[in-house]
Design a protein around this motif. Structure first.
Motif, PDB file in Angstrom:
ATOM      1  N   ILE A  62     112.353  54.830  65.521  1.00  0.00           N
ATOM      2  CA  ILE A  62     113.297  55.018  64.467  1.00  0.00           C
ATOM      3  C   ILE A  62     113.554  56.674  63.888  1.00  0.00           C
ATOM      4  O   ILE A  62     114.470  57.125  63.593  1.00  0.00           O
ATOM      5  CB  ILE A  62     113.054  54.130  63.395  1.00  0.00           C
ATOM      6  CG1 ILE A  62     113.269  52.795  64.006  1.00  0.00           C
ATOM      7  CG2 ILE A  62     114.025  54.160  62.141  1.00  0.00           C
ATOM      8  CD1 ILE A  62     113.267  51.337  63.077  1.00  0.00           C
ATOM      9  N   GLU A  67     116.610  56.728  66.298  1.00  0.00           N
ATOM     10  CA  GLU A  67     117.437  55.799  66.983  1.00  0.00           C
ATOM     11  C   GLU A  67     118.178  54.977  66.012  1.00  0.00           C
ATOM     12  O   GLU A  67     117.566  54.260  64.857  1.00  0.00           O
ATOM     13  CB  GLU A  67     116.623  54.675  67.584  1.00  0.00           C
ATOM     14  CG  GLU A  67     116.955  53.531  68.247  1.00  0.00           C
ATOM     15  CD  GLU A  67     117.754  53.842  69.502  1.00  0.00           C
ATOM     16  OE1 GLU A  67     118.834  53.199  69.826  1.00  0.00           O
ATOM     17  OE2 GLU A  67     117.125  54.825  69.974  1.00  0.00           O
ATOM     18  N   ARG A  68     119.615  55.120  66.191  1.00  0.00           N
ATOM     19  CA  ARG A  68     120.515  54.237  65.164  1.00  0.00           C
ATOM     20  C   ARG A  68     120.034  54.684  63.714  1.00  0.00           C
ATOM     21  O   ARG A  68     120.146  53.741  62.900  1.00  0.00           O
ATOM     22  CB  ARG A  68     120.362  52.820  65.436  1.00  0.00           C
ATOM     23  CG  ARG A  68     120.753  52.385  66.777  1.00  0.00           C
ATOM     24  CD  ARG A  68     120.817  50.783  67.290  1.00  0.00           C
ATOM     25  NE  ARG A  68     121.412  50.196  66.023  1.00  0.00           N
ATOM     26  CZ  ARG A  68     121.840  48.760  66.348  1.00  0.00           C
ATOM     27  NH1 ARG A  68     120.950  48.128  67.056  1.00  0.00           N
ATOM     28  NH2 ARG A  68     122.576  48.393  65.435  1.00  0.00           N
ATOM     29  N   LYS A  69     120.102  56.007  63.343  1.00  0.00           N
ATOM     30  CA  LYS A  69     119.476  56.306  62.139  1.00  0.00           C
ATOM     31  C   LYS A  69     120.561  56.130  60.897  1.00  0.00           C
ATOM     32  O   LYS A  69     120.040  55.871  59.808  1.00  0.00           O
ATOM     33  CB  LYS A  69     119.361  57.866  62.142  1.00  0.00           C
ATOM     34  CG  LYS A  69     120.694  58.683  62.477  1.00  0.00           C
ATOM     35  CD  LYS A  69     120.246  60.184  62.432  1.00  0.00           C
ATOM     36  CE  LYS A  69     121.424  61.018  62.533  1.00  0.00           C
ATOM     37  NZ  LYS A  69     121.377  62.418  62.418  1.00  0.00           N
ATOM     38  N   SER A  71     122.074  53.034  60.550  1.00  0.00           N
ATOM     39  CA  SER A  71     121.904  51.614  60.334  1.00  0.00           C
ATOM     40  C   SER A  71     121.134  51.354  59.344  1.00  0.00           C
ATOM     41  O   SER A  71     119.986  51.772  59.119  1.00  0.00           O
ATOM     42  CB  SER A  71     121.394  50.965  61.623  1.00  0.00           C
ATOM     43  OG  SER A  71     120.984  49.337  61.403  1.00  0.00           O
ATOM     44  N   ASN A  74     118.193  49.277  60.076  1.00  0.00           N
ATOM     45  CA  ASN A  74     117.001  50.039  60.589  1.00  0.00           C
ATOM     46  C   ASN A  74     116.221  50.841  59.537  1.00  0.00           C
ATOM     47  O   ASN A  74     114.972  51.157  59.604  1.00  0.00           O
ATOM     48  CB  ASN A  74     117.553  51.239  61.604  1.00  0.00           C
ATOM     49  CG  ASN A  74     117.396  50.468  62.903  1.00  0.00           C
ATOM     50  OD1 ASN A  74     117.755  49.214  63.408  1.00  0.00           O
ATOM     51  ND2 ASN A  74     117.092  51.592  63.998  1.00  0.00           N
ATOM     52  N   VAL A  77     113.853  48.274  58.350  1.00  0.00           N
ATOM     53  CA  VAL A  77     112.792  48.107  59.742  1.00  0.00           C
ATOM     54  C   VAL A  77     111.815  49.146  59.628  1.00  0.00           C
ATOM     55  O   VAL A  77     110.466  49.127  59.397  1.00  0.00           O
ATOM     56  CB  VAL A  77     113.541  48.220  60.934  1.00  0.00           C
ATOM     57  CG1 VAL A  77     112.651  48.318  62.139  1.00  0.00           C
ATOM     58  CG2 VAL A  77     114.337  46.940  61.192  1.00  0.00           C
ATOM     59  N   CYS A 311     112.064  45.022  66.567  1.00  0.00           N
ATOM     60  CA  CYS A 311     112.392  46.044  67.351  1.00  0.00           C
ATOM     61  C   CYS A 311     112.010  45.739  68.904  1.00  0.00           C
ATOM     62  O   CYS A 311     113.012  46.022  69.838  1.00  0.00           O
ATOM     63  CB  CYS A 311     111.308  47.123  66.787  1.00  0.00           C
ATOM     64  SG  CYS A 311     111.729  47.985  65.170  1.00  0.00           S
TER      65      CYS A 311
END
Length: 328
Positions: A62, A67-69, A71, A74, A77, A311
């Motif tokens: 992350i 990764e998909r910053k 979101s 996220n 997460v 994840c």
């Protein structure tokens, strides 16, 4: 994370067992205690190793890979991985404490720090799981596709509030935890001026804020999510997608419930005993001596399950992990 209860009960076993006339009971408890302590040390070691690896992978995917910053989920997460990572770092201390028959060797300052970090990250982990469930429902129900920036800013404030709430909820632990001499052993315990009554209040706070309220919110959010998917979002021709969402929701709720319910149930029993609403008898002692430490380990294991559930069960993260392994 009730090491203070577990330690106090086990180290006061001689006093408690004076109430029972059968000498065979003493032999059983003395023999079982060593086996139980070795089992706890083993579980703590496994949870620590798996939790470190799992949460580091989450942080890597992350944060480093970004990764998909954007979101919002996220971001939760990421914070969940941070709190679980901090939590598993305390397990070696508790493993040593357990191996030494719950005799705390690290001094009063470390007692306050380790116990406070353990409790704070317990609250923070549960709060972030709750925030993720609400966010997941809201992101499906609302179609705010062009408000990524506002979601991100809002999520940062929510994360800050969660850390503040977890810190406030941990304040009694930070204030009243200390190394106390019990039957000649130095134990890392909570010592409230008011005795058993305030300790009962402390546990009621843990049960309500750390389990009942979050579990209610998580369950309601996912029930509403499934209801929404069934009636609005999912077309009859896409049963596979509905099955995937249902499976994911079921795993999330069940893992949260199964990891925490046994520990919270026994804690509630101890509250009843402290408030004189239930008797302190042999069954109570045996459950707290043998079953309660196992439920603590089960609750600790939740810190391993979190990165796996949130994840590694996601297709994009599994792909990243596979690429990382094969490239290595």
């Amino acid at each position: 994370m009730e090491e203070e209860i577990e330690s106090s009960l086990l180290n006061q076993s001689l006093t408690i067992l004076d109430r029972f006339s059968n000498l065979e009971d003493i032999d059983v408890v003395a023999g079982g205690s060593l086996v139980l302590r070795l089992l706890i040390c083993f579980v703590y070691s496994v949870v620590c190793a798996v939790g470190l690896v799992g949460n580091l992978l989450v942080l890597f995917f992350i944060r480093v890979k970004q990764e998909r910053k954007k979101s919002r989920v996220n971001l939760f997460v990421l914070n969940l991985a941070v709190t679980d990572f901090q939590f598993v770092l305390t397990l070696p201390f508790w493993a040593v404490d357990t191996a030494l028959d719950f005799s705390w060797p690290f001094g009063n300052a470390m007692c306050k720090i380790i116990l406070s970090v353990t409790v704070m990250n317990m609250y923070a982990s549960v709060f972030f799981l709750t925030a993720m469930s609400v966010t997941r429902y809201w992101s499906v129900v609302s179609s705010l596709k062009d408000r990524t920036r506002q979601w991100s800013v809002s999520a940062k404030w929510v994360c800050a509030m969660i850390w503040v709430m977890a810190t406030v909820a941990t304040a009694p632990t930070s204030i009243f935890s200390s190394v106390t001499n019990v039957t000649g052993e130095k134990l890392c315990l909570l010592r409230f001026p008011g005795g058993q009554y305030w300790l009962a209040v402390y546990h009621i706070q843990k049960i309500l804020i750390g389990f009942v309220l979050p579990m209610s919110i998580v369950s309601f959010s996912y029930i509403m999510l499934l209801r929404f998917i069934r009636h609005r979002s999912m077309k009859p021709g896409n049963p596979k997608r509905r099955s995937q969402v249902t499976k994911s929701v079921t795993i999330v709720v069940l893992s949260f419930f199964l990891c925490w319910m046994p520990n919270q149930a026994i804690t509630f029993w101890s509250v009843l005993v402290k408030l004189n609403a239930a008797n302190w008898d042999k069954a109570y002692y045996i459950v707290h001596s043998y079953v309660f430490p196992v439920t603590v380990c089960l609750a600790h294991a939740n810190s391993c399950l979190n990165p796996i559930i949130y994840c590694l069960m996601r297709k994009e993260f599994r792909k990243k992990l596979k690429d990382l392994i094969f490239r290595g």
